[in-house]
Design an enzyme around this catalytic site. Structure first.
Site, PDB file in Angstrom:
ATOM      1  N   HIS A  83     -22.266  26.486  -0.829  1.00  0.00           N
ATOM      2  CA  HIS A  83     -23.648  25.535  -1.074  1.00  0.00           C
ATOM      3  C   HIS A  83     -24.672  25.718   0.201  1.00  0.00           C
ATOM      4  O   HIS A  83     -25.642  24.813  -0.037  1.00  0.00           O
ATOM      5  CB  HIS A  83     -23.468  24.213  -1.681  1.00  0.00           C
ATOM      6  CG  HIS A  83     -22.739  24.222  -2.814  1.00  0.00           C
ATOM      7  ND1 HIS A  83     -21.268  24.743  -3.001  1.00  0.00           N
ATOM      8  CD2 HIS A  83     -23.016  24.048  -4.102  1.00  0.00           C
ATOM      9  CE1 HIS A  83     -20.998  24.657  -4.441  1.00  0.00           C
ATOM     10  NE2 HIS A  83     -21.919  23.833  -4.856  1.00  0.00           N
TER      11      HIS A  83
ATOM     12  N   HIS B 278     -24.061  29.197  -5.659  1.00  0.00           N
ATOM     13  CA  HIS B 278     -24.790  28.407  -6.409  1.00  0.00           C
ATOM     14  C   HIS B 278     -26.331  28.629  -6.136  1.00  0.00           C
ATOM     15  O   HIS B 278     -27.129  28.275  -5.383  1.00  0.00           O
ATOM     16  CB  HIS B 278     -24.329  26.939  -5.970  1.00  0.00           C
ATOM     17  CG  HIS B 278     -24.879  25.936  -7.274  1.00  0.00           C
ATOM     18  ND1 HIS B 278     -25.948  25.970  -7.738  1.00  0.00           N
ATOM     19  CD2 HIS B 278     -24.204  24.897  -8.084  1.00  0.00           C
ATOM     20  CE1 HIS B 278     -26.088  24.898  -8.828  1.00  0.00           C
ATOM     21  NE2 HIS B 278     -25.054  24.269  -8.867  1.00  0.00           N
TER      22      HIS B 278
ATOM     23  N   GLU C  33     -17.310  23.843 -15.621  1.00  0.00           N
ATOM     24  CA  GLU C  33     -18.718  22.992 -16.246  1.00  0.00           C
ATOM     25  C   GLU C  33     -19.152  24.061 -16.733  1.00  0.00           C
ATOM     26  O   GLU C  33     -20.451  24.313 -16.480  1.00  0.00           O
ATOM     27  CB  GLU C  33     -19.244  22.583 -15.020  1.00  0.00           C
ATOM     28  CG  GLU C  33     -18.347  21.464 -14.248  1.00  0.00           C
ATOM     29  CD  GLU C  33     -19.006  20.716 -12.946  1.00  0.00           C
ATOM     30  OE1 GLU C  33     -19.023  19.466 -12.746  1.00  0.00           O
ATOM     31  OE2 GLU C  33     -19.781  21.787 -12.232  1.00  0.00           O
TER      32      GLU C  33
ATOM     33  N   GLU D 269     -23.207  18.683 -18.958  1.00  0.00           N
ATOM     34  CA  GLU D 269     -23.641  17.761 -17.739  1.00  0.00           C
ATOM     35  C   GLU D 269     -25.044  17.761 -17.667  1.00  0.00           C
ATOM     36  O   GLU D 269     -26.015  18.675 -18.245  1.00  0.00           O
ATOM     37  CB  GLU D 269     -23.351  18.833 -16.669  1.00  0.00           C
ATOM     38  CG  GLU D 269     -23.640  18.268 -15.149  1.00  0.00           C
ATOM     39  CD  GLU D 269     -23.330  19.066 -14.165  1.00  0.00           C
ATOM     40  OE1 GLU D 269     -23.903  18.933 -13.093  1.00  0.00           O
ATOM     41  OE2 GLU D 269     -22.595  20.203 -14.102  1.00  0.00           O
TER      42      GLU D 269
ATOM     43  N   CYS E 257     -27.404  17.413 -15.367  1.00  0.00           N
ATOM     44  CA  CYS E 257     -28.012  18.580 -14.709  1.00  0.00           C
ATOM     45  C   CYS E 257     -28.304  19.675 -15.657  1.00  0.00           C
ATOM     46  O   CYS E 257     -29.348  20.497 -15.290  1.00  0.00           O
ATOM     47  CB  CYS E 257     -27.122  18.753 -13.371  1.00  0.00           C
ATOM     48  SG  CYS E 257     -27.245  17.684 -11.954  1.00  0.00           S
TER      49      CYS E 257
ATOM     50  N   CYS F 218     -24.670  14.681  -8.139  1.00  0.00           N
ATOM     51  CA  CYS F 218     -25.673  15.587  -8.330  1.00  0.00           C
ATOM     52  C   CYS F 218     -26.754  15.249  -9.308  1.00  0.00           C
ATOM     53  O   CYS F 218     -28.047  15.270  -9.318  1.00  0.00           O
ATOM     54  CB  CYS F 218     -25.384  17.220  -8.714  1.00  0.00           C
ATOM     55  SG  CYS F 218     -24.029  17.180  -9.983  1.00  0.00           S
TER      56      CYS F 218
END
Length: 640
Positions: free
Chosen positions: A130, A182, A308, A324, A326, A404
């Protein structure tokens, strides 16, 4: 397309959310970032920066992307400062920015995990660690803060970092030919390009997007260099991070849903900025797949807990869905950028659906607890006992180890004004109906637009135009897809809505000061059914009114909600909400409940039915009272 950014929110609905973010969420998250919340997982995010700056001793603590929590907090602060100046909040933010500047390395690098824990291993694990994702969130925050305060320090910090990244990555010999595990920096660089006009940032975003999926596969090679020879942990391999093929060849959404929509958001913006037709077509194909085959009625996406991720077309389980917060936030961002490619109601309709349902459901009405996962059916006992439902929580949480979602939701709410309008070629587009005041320049005229409405509870909207001198231009109004009989008037004169262009009504005329547009979008509760290919919803019905989706809660309807059957002909009645739901509209209807008439587990005779009155409440507001079961899709009785 240019978003109108100087929008003041006057809307009752969104004003309350902005005030909650301002007074509750941002201070609460600041306490979390500084490890001052009792009975919660520590964040250590601010302390990590102090250690990286040499101002404290200790080890790095938290997720490898812990820096991004600070970045998203700063971005949310920026939007709140733009909405209303706050000297103390700005002072706190400036102090954090000073800390970030002190933690930045001489060459521009800024990442506390690698600075503290692995200083010699930068860029050696792009697949998992990340670095570029955190850089992207820092860039987004800096751009927002610069726009809100006109202060350059944070912007200069991230430009120095972006310049360093540009020296490290690229197709040229001697550079790393990799890209983020990501996605995030791609869309951030495009925002940085907009405010700096530095084309290097545009080109770097283009590189990251188009390098993805090329052979030899960078992530495979990187894993070999790290000595990882076993199979990829994710069932779909490199589909997990959408690097299984070049982006312009991708037609089906796969893998981690947040990574996907962040990438799609960047792809749409890059397609617009570079007039790239193949990228535009890829965005359109992916949009159709996501919204027509893999999206929940809430605007939630990502049905599988494994990774996810998206799973496959029409696989939309309600009780094990991941959805999620996000991911829905990312869907909103993507929808806005798709409107930049084409003014089409289908994009704004999905943006509205996600805004009013699948995003804000991730936060308590008081802004102090949060959902990471937003299911459409909850049975608390199963959540506590079944391994396959361990990710589903029956109540919102104070904070998360992987935190997050809360700051992501805060920055989306803080920037809500950016989604309402846009301009292009002397045309003013109204995408969302939110009470607000804004000003825009059209044909060198300052045009002030005042929007008044009690949306989403009332479909009446009034738009007032204030302009110095009469000017001819076009106002394009989205006619929501859920509305069957809209009425539009200009200065009390009816305007035909028979001829829409992609769901927008274009009104071209010479606009004068104090002209008014009146919109009437009749709202009534209605039943919604799924495509039969969605197996979990066969024989079931959902309730929607305007853009708001409804659900049943145990506190109103008792336990065993799946035993309730809603007759097809039962009238859905509107009820003005009381207590927690004051100012909202709730729904009631006559229904039946299947009841036990024996202790036997299985019987060969029909179960008994008993009449009942059901109460449905807005999905976004569920679990703000007594915890219990929740259900969106209700069994339907078509024989009564």
């Amino acid at each position: 397309m240019k978003s109108i950014e100087n929008v003041q929110i006057k809307d009752t609905f969104w004003r309350s959310y902005l005030e909650t973010v301002k007074k509750e969420v941002i201070p609460y998250q600041w306490e979390a970032l500084n490890d001052r919340l009792p009975n919660t997982e520590p964040s250590h995010a601010i302390e990590n920066f102090r250690i990286a700056a040499g101002e404290a001793e200790g080890e790095f603590f938290g997720m490898v992307f812990q820096d991004s929590d600070v970045a998203k907090w700063l971005e949310a602060v920026a939007y709140i400062l733009k909405d209303e100046p706050n000297e103390q909040l700005e002072k706190t933010a400036d102090e954090v920015i000073d800390l970030l500047e002190r933690a930045q390395q001489e060459d521009g690098y800024l990442n506390t995990y690698y600075t503290i824990k692995e200083p010699n291993n930068r860029w050696t694990n792009l697949t998992d660690n990340h670095e570029l994702y955190c850089a992207g969130h820092l860039i987004e925050a800096a751009v927002a803060y610069y726009k809100a305060t006109n202060k350059r320090k944070f912007l200069d910090v991230v430009c120095k970092y972006a310049d360093y990244i540009d020296q490290v990555f690229g197709e040229e010999e001697g550079k790393i030919h990799g890209y983020p595990g990501h996605q995030e920096i791609e869309l951030a660089l495009l925002k940085l390009y907009e405010v700096t006009e530095n084309e290097r940032y545009l080109h770097l975003s283009h590189y990251f997007i188009h390098q993805r999926g090329k052979q030899p596969h960078y992530f495979d090679e990187e894993r070999k260099r790290r000595g990882q020879t076993g199979p990829n942990w994710y069932i779909g391999g490199n589909q997990y991070n959408q690097s299984h093929q070049p982006v312009i060849e991708q037609k089906q959404a796969v893998g981690h849903s947040v990574r996907a929509v962040y990438m799609y958001t960047a792809m749409a913006d890059l397609a617009k900025k570079t007039n790239n037709e193949s990228l535009k077509i890829a965005c359109e194909n992916l949009w159709e797949n996501v919204t027509q085959k893999q999206m929940y009625i809430t605007g939630g996406i990502g049905s599988s807990e494994h990774g996810e991720s998206f799973s496959f077309d029409y696989d939309l389980p309600n009780d094990t869905s991941y959805t999620e917060t996000c991911a829905s936030v990312g869907l909103v961002f993507w929808a806005r950028n798709m409107l930049g490619l084409e003014k089409n109601r289908k994009y704004a309709d999905v943006m509205e659906r996600a805004l009013y349902n699948g995003t804000i459901s991730g936060m308590d009405l008081d802004g102090k607890k949060f959902f990471y996962v937003n299911p459409l059916e909850v049975w608390p006992k199963a959540c506590n006992h079944r391994f396959d439902k361990r990710h589903v929580k029956a109540v919102r949480q104070q904070w998360f180890t992987c935190a997050c979602c809360p700051p992501n939701l805060a920055r989306m709410i803080g920037s809500i004004g950016d989604f309402i309008y846009s301009t292009e070629d002397n045309q003013l587009f109204v995408h969302l109906y939110i009470g607000s005041e804004s000003a825009v320049s059209i044909k060198n005229q300052k045009v002030k637009v005042i929007q008044e409405t009690n949306y989403p509870w009332d479909g009446d909207v009034k738009l007032s135009i204030e302009i110095e001198s009469a000017t001819e231009f076009t106002i394009a109004l989205r006619i929501p897809g859920w509305c069957k009989n809209p009425v539009v008037k200009v200065n009390n004169q009816l305007i035909s809505v028979e001829h829409l262009e992609n769901g927008y009504l274009y009104i071209n005329r010479t606009w004068e000061n104090n002209d008014q547009i009146e919109l009437i979008f009749p709202m009534k509760p209605e039943r919604i059914w799924s495509n039969p290919k969605v197996r979990e919803n066969l024989g079931k019905v959902a309730i929607q009114r305007g853009p708001i989706l409804y659900c049943l809660e145990e506190v109103d309807n008792g336990k065993e909600l799946p035993a309730i059957q809603l007759p097809r002909q039962s009238i859905l009645q509107e009820v003005n909400g009381t207590g927690l739901f004051e100012g909202m509209v709730t729904i009631k209807a006559e229904a039946y409940r299947l009841v036990e008439n024996t202790d036997d587990l299985y019987v060969n005779n029909a179960l008994l039915k008993t009449p009942c009155i059901i109460k449905a409440v807005p999905y976004f507001a569920w679990c703000n009272r007594q915890p219990g079961e929740m259900l969106v899709w209700i069994n339907e009785d078509r024989n009564v």
